[in-house]
Design an enzyme around this catalytic site. Sequence first.
Site, short mmCIF file in Angstrom:
data_model
loop_
_atom_site.label_atom_id
_atom_site.label_comp_id
_atom_site.label_asym_id
_atom_site.label_seq_id
_atom_site.Cartn_x
_atom_site.Cartn_y
_atom_site.Cartn_z
N ARG A 158 0.85 -1.19 0.00
CA ARG A 158 0.00 0.00 0.00
C ARG A 158 0.89 1.24 0.00
O ARG A 158 1.97 1.25 0.63
CB ARG A 158 -0.90 0.03 1.24
CG ARG A 158 -2.03 -0.99 1.23
CD ARG A 158 -3.10 -0.67 0.19
NE ARG A 158 -4.20 -1.63 0.22
CZ ARG A 158 -4.32 -2.69 -0.60
NH1 ARG A 158 -3.40 -2.92 -1.51
NH2 ARG A 158 -5.37 -3.48 -0.52
N HIS A 215 -1.11 0.20 -9.74
CA HIS A 215 -1.74 -0.78 -8.84
C HIS A 215 -2.20 -2.01 -9.63
O HIS A 215 -3.39 -2.34 -9.67
CB HIS A 215 -2.92 -0.14 -8.08
CG HIS A 215 -3.31 -0.93 -6.85
ND1 HIS A 215 -3.69 -0.35 -5.68
CD2 HIS A 215 -3.37 -2.28 -6.63
CE1 HIS A 215 -3.99 -1.28 -4.78
NE2 HIS A 215 -3.79 -2.46 -5.34
P1 NDP Z 1 -1.33 -12.05 4.56
O1 NDP Z 1 -2.23 -11.57 5.63
O2 NDP Z 1 -1.46 -13.45 4.08
O3 NDP Z 1 0.20 -11.86 5.02
C1 NDP Z 1 0.63 -10.74 5.71
C2 NDP Z 1 2.07 -10.97 6.18
O4 NDP Z 1 2.54 -9.75 6.77
C3 NDP Z 1 2.17 -12.05 7.25
O5 NDP Z 1 3.34 -12.81 7.07
C4 NDP Z 1 2.27 -11.23 8.54
O6 NDP Z 1 2.99 -11.87 9.57
C5 NDP Z 1 3.06 -10.03 8.05
N1 NDP Z 1 2.86 -8.88 8.94
C6 NDP Z 1 1.72 -8.23 9.23
N2 NDP Z 1 1.92 -7.24 10.12
C7 NDP Z 1 3.24 -7.29 10.42
C8 NDP Z 1 4.08 -6.54 11.29
N3 NDP Z 1 3.60 -5.55 12.03
N4 NDP Z 1 5.38 -6.87 11.35
C9 NDP Z 1 5.88 -7.89 10.60
N5 NDP Z 1 5.13 -8.62 9.75
C10 NDP Z 1 3.83 -8.33 9.66
O7 NDP Z 1 -1.50 -11.02 3.36
P2 NDP Z 1 -1.26 -11.27 1.78
O8 NDP Z 1 0.08 -11.87 1.61
O9 NDP Z 1 -2.41 -11.96 1.18
O10 NDP Z 1 -1.29 -9.76 1.25
C11 NDP Z 1 -0.35 -8.80 1.71
C12 NDP Z 1 -0.73 -7.41 1.24
O11 NDP Z 1 -0.50 -7.27 -0.16
C13 NDP Z 1 -2.22 -7.03 1.37
O12 NDP Z 1 -2.53 -6.65 2.68
C14 NDP Z 1 -2.35 -5.89 0.38
O13 NDP Z 1 -2.09 -4.66 1.01
C15 NDP Z 1 -1.25 -6.16 -0.63
N6 NDP Z 1 -1.79 -6.50 -1.96
C16 NDP Z 1 -1.47 -5.69 -3.02
C17 NDP Z 1 -1.94 -5.98 -4.27
C18 NDP Z 1 -1.54 -5.14 -5.44
O14 NDP Z 1 -2.04 -5.35 -6.55
N7 NDP Z 1 -0.60 -4.21 -5.29
C19 NDP Z 1 -2.79 -7.13 -4.52
C20 NDP Z 1 -3.04 -7.94 -3.37
C21 NDP Z 1 -2.56 -7.61 -2.13
P3 NDP Z 1 2.41 -13.22 10.27
O15 NDP Z 1 2.48 -14.28 9.20
O16 NDP Z 1 3.31 -13.48 11.38
O17 NDP Z 1 0.98 -12.90 10.66
C1 OXD Z 2 -5.73 -6.27 -2.87
C2 OXD Z 2 -5.39 -5.28 -3.89
O1 OXD Z 2 -5.51 -6.01 -1.70
O2 OXD Z 2 -5.87 -5.41 -5.01
O3 OXD Z 2 -6.21 -7.35 -3.24
O4 OXD Z 2 -4.62 -4.35 -3.63
#
Ligand code: NDP
Ligand code: OXD
Length: 306
Positions: A221, A269
């Site tokens: 983000r 994006h």
């Molecule tokens: P998940 O919830 O599966 O994974 C999130 C990861 O981040 C986990 O490993 C989590 O740790 C870690 N995390 C969260 N908070 C912290 C913190 N404070 N410190 C350290 N690690 C942290 O999410 P996804 O992988 O499915 O998606 C990730 C992000 O990608 C989404 O939230 C979205 O913002 C972005 N996204 C962007 C897209 C785009 O087109 N640009 C499309 C899709 C998603 P733990 O495993 O220990 O909980």
């Molecule tokens: C998502 C995105 O979070 O599209 O799936 O950014």
Amino acid sequence: MRIVFSCTGTKAEPWLRSLRMALPDAQIEEWAPGAPQADYAVVWAPPQTLLDEQPKLKAMFNIGAGVDALMRLRLPADLPIVRLDDAGMSVQMAEYVCHAVIRHYRELDVCEVDEARQRWSYHPPRLRSDFSVGIMGLGVLGERVAKAVAAFEFPVNGWSRSPKSIDGVRCFHGQDQFHDFLAATRILVCLVPLTPDTVGVLNRDSLGRLKPGGYVINVARGAHVVDEDLIALVDSGHLAGATLDVFHTEPLPPEHPYWQHPKITVTPHTSARTERELSIGQIVQKIQALERGEKIAGVVDLGKGY
Ligand code: NDP
Ligand code: OXD
């Protein structure tokens, strides 16, 4: 069963058509104020009014992986919020990040400039071992990306909240290990969700800790990055550049300095798009499981915010 659909910036008709085909006995409508109480909502950045007027939803399905827009609303504490669980996104994210890593490491961005000037120049090979890649976030997307990058034999680090063990990835976790993770990383990939803990996490201090010649790939983000700090570190030469897919304001405003910066690549994006049919398949399966009283994956922990 009644389902309402409210997805800002998304054409409703194709979604409604496919949802109706998959659930022919359900009443499925685009939400409008005053709509009758539904059982389920399918949403992307819905208005607060929808939540206020639909207090008895059994679950709310987000048509993306990131739920930060939903977390800004007043949500009933007992409403299950369900995010997309991959649904075709992790392979796209792996493609995008590997492309950005390789484009930078192999200096293909320099070749693009050379080609525009019809300049034939030779760039000596660089040591892969000098280009460690660090993935912030080892969730559904981050783990897939880490494994994909490791397949190209880059040294790979990962950072998450809880401890992980992933073949080929040196795993760090928690705030205590964040600085060690950064110090071991040259190309930083941001794939953590946007939460109060991670807003502004890519700033002068954290980015200043990357190895010299660091590079930033932000696919999570825009609000993870302090834009002025990133630009200052690129201009000072500490960072070699950045590939950015997400921004504080989207579309990125025309006057934003990222557009013209020669070392910053901007994409709209687009790193992992929601695939409609795969997403609907996943949502429909989960609705059917909930109706049978079964547990489902991908329910957001409202305490953690992701
Ligand atoms: P998940 O919830 O599966 O994974 C999130 C990861 O981040 C986990 O490993 C989590 O740790 C870690 N995390 C969260 N908070 C912290 C913190 N404070 N410190 C350290 N690690 C942290 O999410 P996804 O992988 O499915 O998606 C990730 C992000 O990608 C989404 O939230 C979205 O913002 C972005 N996204 C962007 C897209 C785009 O087109 N640009 C499309 C899709 C998603 P733990 O495993 O220990 O909980
Ligand atoms: C998502 C995105 O979070 O599209 O799936 O950014």
